[in-house]
Design an enzyme around this catalytic site. Structure first.
Site, PDB file in Angstrom:
ATOM      1  N   ARG A 225       0.861  -1.173   0.000  1.00  0.00           N
ATOM      2  CA  ARG A 225       0.000   0.000   0.000  1.00  0.00           C
ATOM      3  C   ARG A 225       0.909   1.238   0.000  1.00  0.00           C
ATOM      4  O   ARG A 225       2.051   1.174   0.422  1.00  0.00           O
ATOM      5  CB  ARG A 225      -0.894   0.014   1.233  1.00  0.00           C
ATOM      6  CG  ARG A 225      -1.780  -1.220   1.400  1.00  0.00           C
ATOM      7  CD  ARG A 225      -2.516  -1.176   2.727  1.00  0.00           C
ATOM      8  NE  ARG A 225      -3.430  -2.299   2.882  1.00  0.00           N
ATOM      9  CZ  ARG A 225      -3.178  -3.404   3.567  1.00  0.00           C
ATOM     10  NH1 ARG A 225      -1.985  -3.549   4.152  1.00  0.00           N
ATOM     11  NH2 ARG A 225      -4.080  -4.363   3.673  1.00  0.00           N
TER      12      ARG A 225
ATOM     13  N   ARG B 282      -0.698  -3.341  -6.551  1.00  0.00           N
ATOM     14  CA  ARG B 282      -1.078  -4.298  -5.504  1.00  0.00           C
ATOM     15  C   ARG B 282      -2.062  -5.335  -6.049  1.00  0.00           C
ATOM     16  O   ARG B 282      -1.955  -6.525  -5.773  1.00  0.00           O
ATOM     17  CB  ARG B 282      -1.687  -3.538  -4.328  1.00  0.00           C
ATOM     18  CG  ARG B 282      -2.113  -4.396  -3.147  1.00  0.00           C
ATOM     19  CD  ARG B 282      -2.432  -3.490  -1.958  1.00  0.00           C
ATOM     20  NE  ARG B 282      -3.099  -4.195  -0.886  1.00  0.00           N
ATOM     21  CZ  ARG B 282      -2.487  -4.943   0.025  1.00  0.00           C
ATOM     22  NH1 ARG B 282      -1.179  -5.111  -0.041  1.00  0.00           N
ATOM     23  NH2 ARG B 282      -3.173  -5.527   0.982  1.00  0.00           N
TER      24      ARG B 282
ATOM     25  N   LYS C 158      -1.340  -2.205   8.241  1.00  0.00           N
ATOM     26  CA  LYS C 158      -2.455  -1.660   9.007  1.00  0.00           C
ATOM     27  C   LYS C 158      -2.571  -2.369  10.347  1.00  0.00           C
ATOM     28  O   LYS C 158      -2.265  -3.545  10.464  1.00  0.00           O
ATOM     29  CB  LYS C 158      -3.749  -1.801   8.209  1.00  0.00           C
ATOM     30  CG  LYS C 158      -3.801  -0.888   6.992  1.00  0.00           C
ATOM     31  CD  LYS C 158      -5.118  -1.022   6.276  1.00  0.00           C
ATOM     32  CE  LYS C 158      -5.228  -0.019   5.137  1.00  0.00           C
ATOM     33  NZ  LYS C 158      -5.365   1.354   5.592  1.00  0.00           N
TER      34      LYS C 158
ATOM     35  N   TYR D 186      -9.418 -10.906  -5.651  1.00  0.00           N
ATOM     36  CA  TYR D 186      -8.455 -10.557  -6.684  1.00  0.00           C
ATOM     37  C   TYR D 186      -8.021 -11.775  -7.509  1.00  0.00           C
ATOM     38  O   TYR D 186      -7.141 -11.660  -8.357  1.00  0.00           O
ATOM     39  CB  TYR D 186      -7.222  -9.914  -6.055  1.00  0.00           C
ATOM     40  CG  TYR D 186      -7.506  -8.574  -5.438  1.00  0.00           C
ATOM     41  CD1 TYR D 186      -7.434  -7.410  -6.196  1.00  0.00           C
ATOM     42  CD2 TYR D 186      -7.866  -8.465  -4.101  1.00  0.00           C
ATOM     43  CE1 TYR D 186      -7.703  -6.173  -5.636  1.00  0.00           C
ATOM     44  CE2 TYR D 186      -8.142  -7.232  -3.524  1.00  0.00           C
ATOM     45  CZ  TYR D 186      -8.053  -6.092  -4.300  1.00  0.00           C
ATOM     46  OH  TYR D 186      -8.326  -4.873  -3.742  1.00  0.00           O
TER      47      TYR D 186
ATOM     48  N   HIS E 152      -2.510   1.485  -6.368  1.00  0.00           N
ATOM     49  CA  HIS E 152      -3.244   0.290  -5.957  1.00  0.00           C
ATOM     50  C   HIS E 152      -3.285  -0.770  -7.053  1.00  0.00           C
ATOM     51  O   HIS E 152      -3.413  -1.965  -6.765  1.00  0.00           O
ATOM     52  CB  HIS E 152      -4.666   0.667  -5.549  1.00  0.00           C
ATOM     53  CG  HIS E 152      -5.471  -0.488  -5.038  1.00  0.00           C
ATOM     54  ND1 HIS E 152      -5.223  -1.077  -3.824  1.00  0.00           N
ATOM     55  CD2 HIS E 152      -6.500  -1.179  -5.588  1.00  0.00           C
ATOM     56  CE1 HIS E 152      -6.076  -2.070  -3.634  1.00  0.00           C
ATOM     57  NE2 HIS E 152      -6.856  -2.159  -4.696  1.00  0.00           N
TER      58      HIS E 152
ATOM     59  N   HIS F  36      -3.626  -9.138   4.245  1.00  0.00           N
ATOM     60  CA  HIS F  36      -5.067  -9.063   4.423  1.00  0.00           C
ATOM     61  C   HIS F  36      -5.487  -9.790   5.701  1.00  0.00           C
ATOM     62  O   HIS F  36      -4.971 -10.866   6.005  1.00  0.00           O
ATOM     63  CB  HIS F  36      -5.806  -9.704   3.232  1.00  0.00           C
ATOM     64  CG  HIS F  36      -5.815  -8.860   2.011  1.00  0.00           C
ATOM     65  ND1 HIS F  36      -5.809  -9.382   0.736  1.00  0.00           N
ATOM     66  CD2 HIS F  36      -5.828  -7.519   1.848  1.00  0.00           C
ATOM     67  CE1 HIS F  36      -5.825  -8.409  -0.152  1.00  0.00           C
ATOM     68  NE2 HIS F  36      -5.836  -7.260   0.502  1.00  0.00           N
TER      69      HIS F  36
END
Length: 421
Positions: free
Chosen positions: A247, A359, A271, A391, A356, A382
């Site tokens: 990211r 990614r 994150k 994806y 993005h 994730h």
């Protein structure tokens, strides 16, 4: 942005996939963030802080933008809010001190990367609740009741993608919780106001995959740049975006010490303050090493700003003067990474790209190569495997192949010419 990661405001972090750069947010939040139950037996007196008074709507400063008069949907929503309760009760005449404002209290518990988008969400909610007359800091959130929040939910459901609407509802619940904890709402009023369900539905992941030819052109443009430092840095940035699936916020937070040129490991802070390892394989190490040979191995950010003269900026000074202000180590911003990608995309002559998209390509290429959803999930950082699965391009190829077996008869139109029957 992935619609299946969770928005956990209790932990102070919104666990979600990135915003795409076309501003099509695709982040979802859980619907179960009512945490007043443990304190439901405690009676909280619902009072307004003594230094805050409620002011009629028309007397509020009109510097905020008016809602578009031509937007019939907005007008309809405002009419529904006026039926649900008096708008005069939803705006305060004086802004609360930051340490007493529920918006500030809520945002203070979020990570830096989550704070900005959630503040924007609250501003959007405040704008249409007040008819454009109040900011988030001016809205009397503690006076919202179920009739208000249920209309907010239906308005968001009509206006935004489900994942975006759910993220905004998560922000709303977070502020209501802050109102309860600050003593501005009773447990009953908080519980009822926050008891709105999640918006159902899903959208396809935004962005697109980057094909091999486009990757070739993007890196060729970097390596042939007359400004050697800028070209080497941009090549390293693109390599990390693609090979590690970073990211933007993760990329700019990398330090030189996070990269091990021997093992090719890249320590990534994602994150929720969660660390994971990426690997600078497939030639990415060559791009990074070339950049480091120009940058030097001094401590600090791995990627640094470069001025117009192609000089690397290691330090920045507050105030803009040469001898005043505090000196800070330089670091690129999220926006700078976006600008790098867009500039190289234009120079390479490829279709619109965002950071993005690297990614998205990273995850899709991984699944094509190894087919291991668990490994791809861990490398992408994730929280939910279903996010990674969105994806996976293999299912789409199978569906396309199945659809190709269907045939529609076609007959070329042959109109008779002049004088022919």
């Amino acid at each position: 942005m992935d619609s299946n990661d969770r928005g956990d405001t209790r932990s102070g972090h919104i666990e979600a996939e990135d915003y795409s750069d076309d501003h099509s947010i695709s982040i979802s939040a859980t619907d179960s963030d009512n945490d007043a139950t443990a304190e439901s037996n405690e009676q909280v007196i619902e009072v307004l802080p003594e230094h805050v008074s409620v002011q009629p709507l028309d007397s509020v400063d009109d510097e905020l933008p008016e809602p578009a008069q031509s937007d019939r949907k907005v007008a309809h929503r405002l009419e529904r809010f006026s039926m649900a309760g008096s708008k005069q009760e939803l705006i305060v005449s004086e802004s609360l001190a930051p340490d007493a404002n529920p918006v500030s209290a809520y945002l203070a518990g979020l990570s830096e990367s989550s704070c900005r988008p959630m503040r924007t969400n609250l501003e959007n909610i405040a704008h249409f609740v007040s008819g454009g007359r109040a900011s988030a800091m001016q809205l009397a959130w503690w006076n919202l009741r179920f009739q208000h929040t249920s209309l907010i939910r239906s308005t968001l459901a009509e206006t935004y993608a489900p994942s975006t609407a759910n993220l905004m509802l998560s922000a709303l619940r977070g502020v209501l919780r802050a109102c309860f904890r600050l003593g501005y709402m009773s447990a009953d009023d908080y519980g009822r106001a926050a008891d709105v369900g999640a918006v159902r539905g899903s959208r396809l992941p935004p962005g697109r995959s980057i094909d091999r030819g486009e990757l070739f052109e993007l890196f060729r443009i970097c390596y042939t740049d007359n400004k050697k430092a800028r070209g080497a840095r941009d090549a390293a940035a693109l390599a990390l975006l693609y090979v590690c699936g970073l990211r933007r916020s993760e990329l700019v937070s990398l330090d030189v010490s996070d990269y091990d040129p021997e093992s090719l490991e890249v320590r990534i802070r994602g994150k929720g303050n969660k660390e994971r390892l990426g690997y600078a394989e497939g030639g990415a190490d060559r791009a990074i090493n070339q950049w480091l040979s120009i940058r030097g191995d001094t401590e600090g950010a791995l990627l640094l700003p470069i001025n117009k003269g192609d000089r690397i900026v290691h330090e920045r000074r507050d105030g803009g003067g040469d001898n005043c202000g505090e000196v800070h180590p330089a670091r690129m911003t999220d926006q700078a990474i976006y600008d790098v990608v867009r500039r190289r995309q234009r120079e390479a002559g490829v279709k619109h790209l965002s950071p993005h998209d690297f990614r998205k390509t990273f995850i899709g290429d991984l699944l094509d190569a190894i087919g291991d959803l668990s490994a791809a999930q861990q490398l992408a950082g994730h929280a939910d495997p279903s996010t990674t699965a969105r994806y996976d391009r293999r299912g789409e190829r199978a569906k396309r192949k199945a659809a190709s077996h269907l045939h529609v008869p076609y007959f070329e139109n042959r109109h008779s010419g002049p004088g022919q029957s």
